[in-house]
Enzyme design. Structure first.
Site, PDB file in Angstrom:
ATOM      1  N   TYR A   1       0.851  -1.199   0.000  1.00 26.73           N
ATOM      2  CA  TYR A   1       0.000   0.000   0.000  1.00 26.73           C
ATOM      3  C   TYR A   1       0.887   1.249   0.000  1.00 26.73           C
ATOM      4  O   TYR A   1       0.608   2.229  -0.670  1.00 26.73           O
ATOM      5  CB  TYR A   1      -0.869  -0.017   1.257  1.00 26.73           C
ATOM      6  CG  TYR A   1      -2.002   0.976   1.242  1.00 26.73           C
ATOM      7  CD1 TYR A   1      -3.265   0.591   0.799  1.00 26.73           C
ATOM      8  CD2 TYR A   1      -1.819   2.292   1.676  1.00 26.73           C
ATOM      9  CE1 TYR A   1      -4.314   1.495   0.788  1.00 26.73           C
ATOM     10  CE2 TYR A   1      -2.870   3.191   1.668  1.00 26.73           C
ATOM     11  CZ  TYR A   1      -4.112   2.799   1.225  1.00 26.73           C
ATOM     12  OH  TYR A   1      -5.150   3.682   1.211  1.00 26.73           O
TER      13      TYR A   1
ATOM     14  N   PHE B   1      -7.597  19.202 -24.405  1.00 24.33           N
ATOM     15  CA  PHE B   1      -8.260  17.928 -24.689  1.00 24.33           C
ATOM     16  C   PHE B   1      -9.636  17.934 -24.014  1.00 24.33           C
ATOM     17  O   PHE B   1      -9.871  18.670 -23.060  1.00 24.33           O
ATOM     18  CB  PHE B   1      -7.405  16.761 -24.187  1.00 24.33           C
ATOM     19  CG  PHE B   1      -8.028  15.425 -24.499  1.00 24.33           C
ATOM     20  CD1 PHE B   1      -8.191  15.023 -25.804  1.00 24.33           C
ATOM     21  CD2 PHE B   1      -8.489  14.594 -23.487  1.00 24.33           C
ATOM     22  CE1 PHE B   1      -8.800  13.815 -26.104  1.00 24.33           C
ATOM     23  CE2 PHE B   1      -9.088  13.381 -23.778  1.00 24.33           C
ATOM     24  CZ  PHE B   1      -9.247  12.993 -25.090  1.00 24.33           C
ATOM     25  N   ASP B   2     -10.547  17.073 -24.472  1.00 21.96           N
ATOM     26  CA  ASP B   2     -11.936  17.151 -23.972  1.00 21.96           C
ATOM     27  C   ASP B   2     -12.079  16.905 -22.475  1.00 21.96           C
ATOM     28  O   ASP B   2     -12.859  17.575 -21.815  1.00 21.96           O
ATOM     29  CB  ASP B   2     -12.879  16.260 -24.791  1.00 21.96           C
ATOM     30  CG  ASP B   2     -12.486  14.793 -24.793  1.00 21.96           C
ATOM     31  OD1 ASP B   2     -11.320  14.496 -24.490  1.00 21.96           O
ATOM     32  OD2 ASP B   2     -13.325  13.946 -25.096  1.00 21.96           O
TER      33      ASP B   2
ATOM     34  N   ASP C   1       0.232  19.143 -20.548  1.00 24.33           N
ATOM     35  CA  ASP C   1      -0.556  17.925 -20.600  1.00 24.33           C
ATOM     36  C   ASP C   1       0.312  17.006 -21.450  1.00 24.33           C
ATOM     37  O   ASP C   1       0.408  17.152 -22.667  1.00 24.33           O
ATOM     38  CB  ASP C   1      -1.916  18.193 -21.251  1.00 24.33           C
ATOM     39  CG  ASP C   1      -2.709  16.914 -21.448  1.00 24.33           C
ATOM     40  OD1 ASP C   1      -2.104  15.834 -21.401  1.00 24.33           O
ATOM     41  OD2 ASP C   1      -3.921  17.006 -21.680  1.00 24.33           O
TER      42      ASP C   1
ATOM     43  N   ALA D   1       0.574  13.730 -22.248  1.00 27.01           N
ATOM     44  CA  ALA D   1       0.195  12.375 -22.657  1.00 27.01           C
ATOM     45  C   ALA D   1       1.097  11.822 -23.770  1.00 27.01           C
ATOM     46  O   ALA D   1       1.468  10.659 -23.753  1.00 27.01           O
ATOM     47  CB  ALA D   1      -1.266  12.360 -23.114  1.00 27.01           C
TER      48      ALA D   1
ATOM     49  N   LYS E   1      -0.723   6.479 -22.934  1.00 29.21           N
ATOM     50  CA  LYS E   1      -0.270   6.744 -24.302  1.00 29.21           C
ATOM     51  C   LYS E   1       1.241   6.487 -24.362  1.00 29.21           C
ATOM     52  O   LYS E   1       1.665   5.348 -24.515  1.00 29.21           O
ATOM     53  CB  LYS E   1      -0.594   8.186 -24.696  1.00 29.21           C
ATOM     54  CG  LYS E   1      -2.066   8.425 -25.011  1.00 29.21           C
ATOM     55  CD  LYS E   1      -2.876   8.733 -23.806  1.00 29.21           C
ATOM     56  CE  LYS E   1      -4.263   9.216 -24.133  1.00 29.21           C
ATOM     57  NZ  LYS E   1      -5.103   9.293 -22.925  1.00 29.21           N
TER      58      LYS E   1
ATOM     59  N   HIS F   1     -20.330  12.838 -26.153  1.00 31.94           N
ATOM     60  CA  HIS F   1     -19.982  11.902 -27.232  1.00 31.94           C
ATOM     61  C   HIS F   1     -19.868  10.454 -26.772  1.00 31.94           C
ATOM     62  O   HIS F   1     -20.043   9.531 -27.545  1.00 31.94           O
ATOM     63  CB  HIS F   1     -18.694  12.346 -27.939  1.00 31.94           C
ATOM     64  CG  HIS F   1     -17.516  12.462 -27.025  1.00 31.94           C
ATOM     65  ND1 HIS F   1     -17.405  13.475 -26.105  1.00 31.94           N
ATOM     66  CD2 HIS F   1     -16.419  11.701 -26.876  1.00 31.94           C
ATOM     67  CE1 HIS F   1     -16.271  13.327 -25.433  1.00 31.94           C
ATOM     68  NE2 HIS F   1     -15.655  12.256 -25.887  1.00 31.94           N
TER      69      HIS F   1
HETATM   70  N1  F0G Z   1      -4.939  14.625 -22.214  1.00 29.52           N
HETATM   71  C1  F0G Z   1      -4.844  14.225 -23.505  1.00 29.52           C
HETATM   72  C2  F0G Z   1      -4.068  15.036 -24.466  1.00 29.52           C
HETATM   73  C3  F0G Z   1      -5.481  13.050 -23.901  1.00 29.52           C
HETATM   74  O1  F0G Z   1      -5.383  12.668 -25.173  1.00 29.52           O
HETATM   75  C4  F0G Z   1      -6.196  12.294 -22.940  1.00 29.52           C
HETATM   76  C5  F0G Z   1      -6.888  11.075 -23.324  1.00 29.52           C
HETATM   77  C6  F0G Z   1      -6.257  12.749 -21.627  1.00 29.52           C
HETATM   78  C7  F0G Z   1      -5.605  13.924 -21.294  1.00 29.52           C
HETATM   79  C8  F0G Z   1      -7.005  11.991 -20.555  1.00 29.52           C
HETATM   80  O2  F0G Z   1      -6.330  10.856 -20.204  1.00 29.52           O
HETATM   81  O3  F0G Z   1      -7.852   8.971 -20.847  1.00 29.52           O
HETATM   82  O4  F0G Z   1      -5.928   8.636 -19.296  1.00 29.52           O
HETATM   83  O5  F0G Z   1      -7.918   9.884 -18.552  1.00 29.52           O
HETATM   84  N2  F0G Z   1      -7.073  10.751 -24.504  1.00 29.52           N
HETATM   85  C9  F0G Z   1      -7.629   9.515 -24.997  1.00 29.52           C
HETATM   86  C10 F0G Z   1      -7.777   9.605 -26.480  1.00 29.52           C
HETATM   87  C11 F0G Z   1      -8.849   9.050 -24.297  1.00 29.52           C
HETATM   88  O6  F0G Z   1      -8.402   8.702 -27.057  1.00 29.52           O
HETATM   89  O7  F0G Z   1      -7.250  10.533 -27.091  1.00 29.52           O
HETATM   90  P1  F0G Z   1      -7.060   9.510 -19.711  1.00 29.52           P
END
Ligand code: F0G
Length: 458
Positions: free
Chosen positions: A72, A124-125, A215, A217, A258, A450
């Site tokens: 843990y 990002f969304d 961000d 990713a 990613k 979506h």
């Molecule tokens: N930031 C970016 C640039 C992303 O592309 C994503 C996720 C996230 C944050 C959120 O991360 O999914 O681990 O919670 N993108 C995926 C996509 C879902 O299909 O582009 P997460």
């Protein structure tokens, strides 16, 4: 003859995938209310819905799964991850989270209040969702070149410095808790941000005394583009470029699903100790103790190793090369795709694909549905459905780009799968004029619609 790139790995294990017929798929997509998120993955032949958490781990990563311990607090795997994060990203302070949006959640819980403004290159969304959920405003300062899919520009992910400064000038310092640069910029089509743009943004943020966050990713793919496209970086290693990129920011959130080449995980990193303490409270509340953050110990070990592998040049060359391979094939067939090709996906320009159907009929979603029926390929709409309604007016927001994204999982598909995908797209392209109408919404959620939206053919 210059040798072409080839994958720097052997395929040691395989997963069988089911093929189906267009008739079966017509039935399945109708039952799924024309929302591809509702499809069973067994109904999909080539799944290009996302490159997130869909990657193939290496033997060394699986070994980490086996040797990882499940304490843990203070697990061995956590310390492996700590070493990797310090070594590769140059950050000593970080907290693991279960995925990227969880990193956003804990960070924004500590940093954002209602009425705040968060500028960025293009959020990002989920980032936008987390900002708007807190009644704050996400402001995209995207460069204009990013909106023209035919325009060649090496760094379409760049933030527009003038637009950014206008926002910084027009608002009180206390109302702008941070600026976010998304690398690579997913919403702009997986397009990279140049090192000079990162540097300039950092400089401007310092001038206005506002923290700059990544961000991150797809940080490794971004570094690859810097190496091959930006003057002065040709001879630098990916690891050197990554170190330099992160040296300019005060913190980062990362979906490790990613470029972490894992199936789950996220990180939030900081320079400031006070901020880390504040975030820790939310992290313990929402994610778990600070040394596991909602993950199993073994996941941390796999990520520690994944960060090392994703920052190898040979890997990135074949990874980004495969995306370009699909892009080139599409171009040969005359299919309108965004150029230059992104790091993780090929984006098909649905407005140019279906110029005779209005954007209000969700043309990128229509293309996603047709490609699924044609070849069993699942892509994702990056357009009007994703853009949600304006929280103030309640009206559909029409983004400049209406795209179908074909995101390629890392180390999973071969170029034969890419050939098949391009051929299926070509078939849809050839029958595009027979499609006269798009889709309409019959059911939707108030935010991030979506994922659960239900549609009908018009
Ligand atoms: N930031 C970016 C640039 C992303 O592309 C994503 C996720 C996230 C944050 C959120 O991360 O999914 O681990 O919670 N993108 C995926 C996509 C879902 O299909 O582009 P997460």
């Amino acid at each position: 003859m210059k040798l072409p790139y080839a994958e720097p790995f052997r395929i040691k294990t395989v997963e069988m995938i089911r093929q189906s017929t267009p008739e079966e798929r017509k039935e399945w997509i109708k039952k799924a209310k024309y929302n591809l998120f509702n499809l069973k993955s067994d109904y999909v032949y080539i799944d290009l819905l996302t490159d997130s958490g869909t990657n193939a781990m290496s033997d060394k990563q699986w070994a980490e799964i086996m040797v990882g311990d499940e304490s843990y607090a203070g697990a061995r795997s956590y310390y492996k991850l700590k070493q990797s994060v310090e070594e590769i990203l140059g950050f000593q302070r970080f907290i693991p989270t279960h995925q990227g949006r969880a990193a956003e959640n804990v960070l924004f819980s500590a940093m954002l209040k209602a009425g705040d403004i968060v500028p960025g290159n293009s959020h990002f969304d989920t980032t936008k969702g987390h900002i708007e959920f807190r009644k704050a405003k996400a402001v995209d300062c995207t460069i204009d070149e990013a909106f023209d899919t035919t325009k060649e520009h090496p760094f379409k992910g760049n933030i527009d410095m003038e637009k950014l400064e206008t926002v910084l000038k027009a608002n009180k310092r206390d109302d702008i808790p941070l600026v976010i640069l998304t690398v690579t910029c997913n919403s702009a089509g997986g397009q990279p941000v140049s090192m000079s743009n990162i540097k300039e943004t950092a400089h401007m943020c310092r001038k206005y005394n506002i923290p700059l966050f990544f961000d991150a990713a797809r940080f490794a793919e971004n570094a690859y583009f810097i190496k091959i496209r930006e003057k002065g970086y040709e001879k630098k290693s990916i690891k050197e470029i990554v170190k330099e990129m992160f040296s300019y920011v005060d913190g980062f959130t990362m979906s490790a699903k990613k470029d972490g080449i894992t199936n789950i995980g996220g990180l939030v990193g900081f320079r400031n100790e006070e901020l880390m303490k504040k975030v820790s409270v939310f992290s313990i509340l929402f994610e778990g103790y600070l040394t596991y953050g909602g993950l199993a110990g073994r996941d941390l070990g796999a990520l520690a190793q994944g960060l090392r592998e994703s920052t190898e040049y040979d890997y990135l060359e074949s990874r980004v090369g495969q995306v370009a391979f699909l892009g080139e094939r599409c171009k040969e067939y005359g299919i309108p795709v965004q150029e230059p090709f992104g790091g993780h996906a090929v984006f098909v320009d649905a407005k140019r694909f279906f110029p005779h159907i209005p954007q209000s009929e969700y043309v990128a979603q229509l293309l996603a549905v047709e490609l699924y029926i044609e070849g069993g390929i699942r892509g994702v709409e990056i357009g009007t459905l994703l853009a949600d309604r304006d929280p103030e007016t309640g009206k559909d927001r029409y983004p400049k780009l209406e795209l179908l994204r074909l995101a390629i999982p890392r180390r999973v598909y071969t170029n034969n799968h890419m050939d098949y995908t391009a051929a299926a797209l070509r078939n849809v392209y050839e029958r595009r004029e027979h499609l006269k109408k798009g889709l309409k919404i019959v059911q939707e959620a108030p935010i991030l619609r979506h994922f659960t939206v239900e549609l009908e053919r018009l």
